[in-house]
Design a protein around this motif. Structure first.
Motif, PDB file in Angstrom:
ATOM      1  N   LEU A 292       0.826  -1.216   0.000  1.00  0.00           N
ATOM      2  CA  LEU A 292       0.000   0.000   0.000  1.00  0.00           C
ATOM      3  C   LEU A 292       0.859   1.265   0.000  1.00  0.00           C
ATOM      4  N   CYS A 293       1.887   1.297   0.857  1.00  0.00           N
ATOM      5  CA  CYS A 293       2.688   2.512   1.022  1.00  0.00           C
ATOM      6  C   CYS A 293       3.664   2.746  -0.128  1.00  0.00           C
ATOM      7  N   PHE A 294       4.206   1.671  -0.691  1.00  0.00           N
ATOM      8  CA  PHE A 294       5.255   1.840  -1.699  1.00  0.00           C
ATOM      9  C   PHE A 294       4.874   1.275  -3.064  1.00  0.00           C
ATOM     10  N   GLY A 295       3.618   0.869  -3.199  1.00  0.00           N
ATOM     11  CA  GLY A 295       3.130   0.413  -4.485  1.00  0.00           C
ATOM     12  C   GLY A 295       1.894   1.175  -4.915  1.00  0.00           C
TER      13      GLY A 295
ATOM     14  N   GLY B  38       4.993 -20.446  -8.519  1.00  0.00           N
ATOM     15  CA  GLY B  38       3.572 -20.650  -8.713  1.00  0.00           C
ATOM     16  C   GLY B  38       3.287 -21.382 -10.004  1.00  0.00           C
ATOM     17  N   THR B  39       2.145 -21.090 -10.597  1.00  0.00           N
ATOM     18  CA  THR B  39       1.748 -21.752 -11.833  1.00  0.00           C
ATOM     19  C   THR B  39       2.566 -21.220 -13.007  1.00  0.00           C
ATOM     20  N   LEU B  40       2.493 -21.927 -14.116  1.00  0.00           N
ATOM     21  CA  LEU B  40       3.197 -21.503 -15.316  1.00  0.00           C
ATOM     22  C   LEU B  40       2.698 -20.127 -15.772  1.00  0.00           C
ATOM     23  N   THR B  41       1.373 -19.897 -15.667  1.00  0.00           N
ATOM     24  CA  THR B  41       0.798 -18.599 -16.043  1.00  0.00           C
ATOM     25  C   THR B  41       1.323 -17.479 -15.155  1.00  0.00           C
ATOM     26  N   GLY B  42       1.430 -17.747 -13.855  1.00  0.00           N
ATOM     27  CA  GLY B  42       1.941 -16.742 -12.927  1.00  0.00           C
ATOM     28  C   GLY B  42       3.390 -16.388 -13.197  1.00  0.00           C
ATOM     29  N   VAL B  43       4.210 -17.408 -13.481  1.00  0.00           N
ATOM     30  CA  VAL B  43       5.623 -17.166 -13.774  1.00  0.00           C
ATOM     31  C   VAL B  43       5.777 -16.380 -15.073  1.00  0.00           C
ATOM     32  N   MET B  44       4.963 -16.715 -16.082  1.00  0.00           N
ATOM     33  CA  MET B  44       4.997 -15.969 -17.344  1.00  0.00           C
ATOM     34  C   MET B  44       4.569 -14.521 -17.129  1.00  0.00           C
ATOM     35  N   GLY B  45       3.540 -14.333 -16.298  1.00  0.00           N
ATOM     36  CA  GLY B  45       3.087 -12.972 -16.003  1.00  0.00           C
ATOM     37  C   GLY B  45       4.171 -12.139 -15.346  1.00  0.00           C
ATOM     38  N   LEU B  46       4.883 -12.748 -14.382  1.00  0.00           N
ATOM     39  CA  LEU B  46       5.981 -12.028 -13.728  1.00  0.00           C
ATOM     40  C   LEU B  46       7.094 -11.717 -14.711  1.00  0.00           C
TER      41      LEU B  46
ATOM     42  N   TRP C 256       6.916 -11.119 -18.021  1.00  0.00           N
ATOM     43  CA  TRP C 256       6.584 -10.006 -18.904  1.00  0.00           C
ATOM     44  C   TRP C 256       6.447  -8.687 -18.138  1.00  0.00           C
ATOM     45  N   SER C 257       5.847  -8.742 -16.956  1.00  0.00           N
ATOM     46  CA  SER C 257       5.667  -7.503 -16.190  1.00  0.00           C
ATOM     47  C   SER C 257       7.005  -6.979 -15.667  1.00  0.00           C
TER      48      SER C 257
ATOM     49  N   ILE D 100       0.120  -7.991 -10.992  1.00  0.00           N
ATOM     50  CA  ILE D 100       0.536  -9.393 -11.102  1.00  0.00           C
ATOM     51  C   ILE D 100       1.319  -9.818  -9.866  1.00  0.00           C
ATOM     52  N   ALA D 101       2.219  -8.956  -9.378  1.00  0.00           N
ATOM     53  CA  ALA D 101       3.008  -9.289  -8.192  1.00  0.00           C
ATOM     54  C   ALA D 101       2.129  -9.423  -6.954  1.00  0.00           C
ATOM     55  N   ALA D 102       1.078  -8.596  -6.854  1.00  0.00           N
ATOM     56  CA  ALA D 102       0.186  -8.660  -5.687  1.00  0.00           C
ATOM     57  C   ALA D 102      -0.644  -9.937  -5.681  1.00  0.00           C
TER      58      ALA D 102
END
Length: 327
Positions: free
Chosen positions: A185-188, A259-267, A269-270, A246-248
């Motif tokens: 919350l404070c730094f994101g 995590g899942t393959l989708t989560g790792v791919m999301g991290l 690219w982001s 995505i990180a949250a």
């Protein structure tokens, strides 16, 4: 319990061994150029120059903090105790800390321009106390990250194998959950909202306060300074908001490192978008702000190949002007 599937390992290899080194090199080159340009005497007199130099230094430090990831995948199991210790107590948290410091500098820069447009009299006090404001914000940021970085442990598995356990990822407690929410919350969230609100105020101020009409646009320093900050803010929103979301929402599977393959791919690219921003934000500022643009051209004229091209362009321009006058 710490097995990493092959498809995730291949993504990590691409992310840390191919893409990340390219961004680190580009980041180092661009921000070193920034420090050279901002050291020019004409720019040293500009108030906003302090913020640009600070952001460049922090981006350089962030690039250095990324280097350990190039030599290791950040697996949970390490064959080197030094890597295991680093990723247990520092790792991503050190990178997050440096990013928070850079974002704080951008928020302060946006606030500085906001006050200059809307409250010109009060701006003088803000200008005088800008360094104190940055010091207070940075102390608060660093102190906030220290507790989360103190939780972690390294477990010796024998046969030159150590398990890295960063507290923010593996320690299940209400304190850790609430503290991570506090940091997000404070730094994101808060800095992103502040940048959006201040940018809206800057756009409104350009038209309401007739910034464009305060003299010829090409000589209007305040307009170009504000436009440059808006360009950097827009790129921040486009690159950082996807990563923050995505990180949250990213979660590590129970008993696993990722995590899942989708989560790792999301991290993947982001995080790439965030690295793109760290490289481009200075270039965007230089391209829009005329004062910095002129200094870049001046320094570029000392490069032999560029100097030769500038000479050809100047010669062609003078010939064209002469021919037109004769006609």
């Amino acid at each position: 319990a710490y097995f990493v599937p092959d498809e995730i390992a291949s993504i990590l290899a691409l992310r840390f061994h191919v893409v990340l080194p390219v961004f680190i090199v580009l980041n180092l080159l661009v921000n070193c150029l920034c420090l050279i340009v901002t050291a020019r005497p004409k720019l040293q007199a500009l108030h906003i120059n302090m913020y640009i130099q600070l952001m460049a230094v922090i981006d350089l430090a962030s690039s250095v903090a990324h280097l350990p990831f190039v030599f290791d995948f950040e697996y949970c199991m390490y064959s080197n105790y030094g890597f295991a210790f680093y990723f247990s107590y520092f790792g991503w948290m050190l990178v997050y800390l440096l990013r928070s410091l850079g974002t704080s500098a951008l928020v302060c820069l946006s606030f500085d321009r906001f006050m200059a447009i809307w409250f010109s009299q009060a701006f003088q006090k803000v200008k005088e106390n800008s360094q104190k404001m940055l010091i207070i914000v940075y102390i608060w940021t660093i102190v906030s990250y220290i507790p989360i970085m103190s939780y972690g442990t390294v477990i010796d598995q024998g046969t030159n194998a150590w398990v890295s356990l960063p507290g923010y990822r593996f320690l299940e407690s209400k304190f850790m959950s609430y503290y991570m929410i506090y940091l997000q919350l404070c730094f994101g969230v808060a800095p992103s909202l502040a940048i959006i609100v201040l940018s809206t105020g800057l756009v409104t101020g350009i038209f309401k306060k007739n910034i464009v009409k305060c003299g010829a646009v090409k000589h209007n320093k305040q307009f170009y300074q504000t436009a440059a900050v808006l360009g950097v803010n827009l790129s921040y929103v486009l690159c950082f908001l996807p990563y923050q979301f995505i990180a949250a929402t990213y979660r590590v599977d129970k008993g696993g490192c990722y995590g899942t393959l989708t989560g790792v791919m999301g991290l993947f690219w982001s995080q790439s978008l965030v690295m793109v921003w760290s490289t481009l934000n200075i270039l965007i500022f230089f391209m829009i702000n005329k004062a910095y643009q002129n200094e870049v051209k001046f320094l570029a004229s000392y490069v032999p190949c560029i100097k030769k091209q500038i000479g050809k362009i100047t010669e062609y321009t003078s010939e064209t002007t002469t021919n037109n006058s004769n006609v």
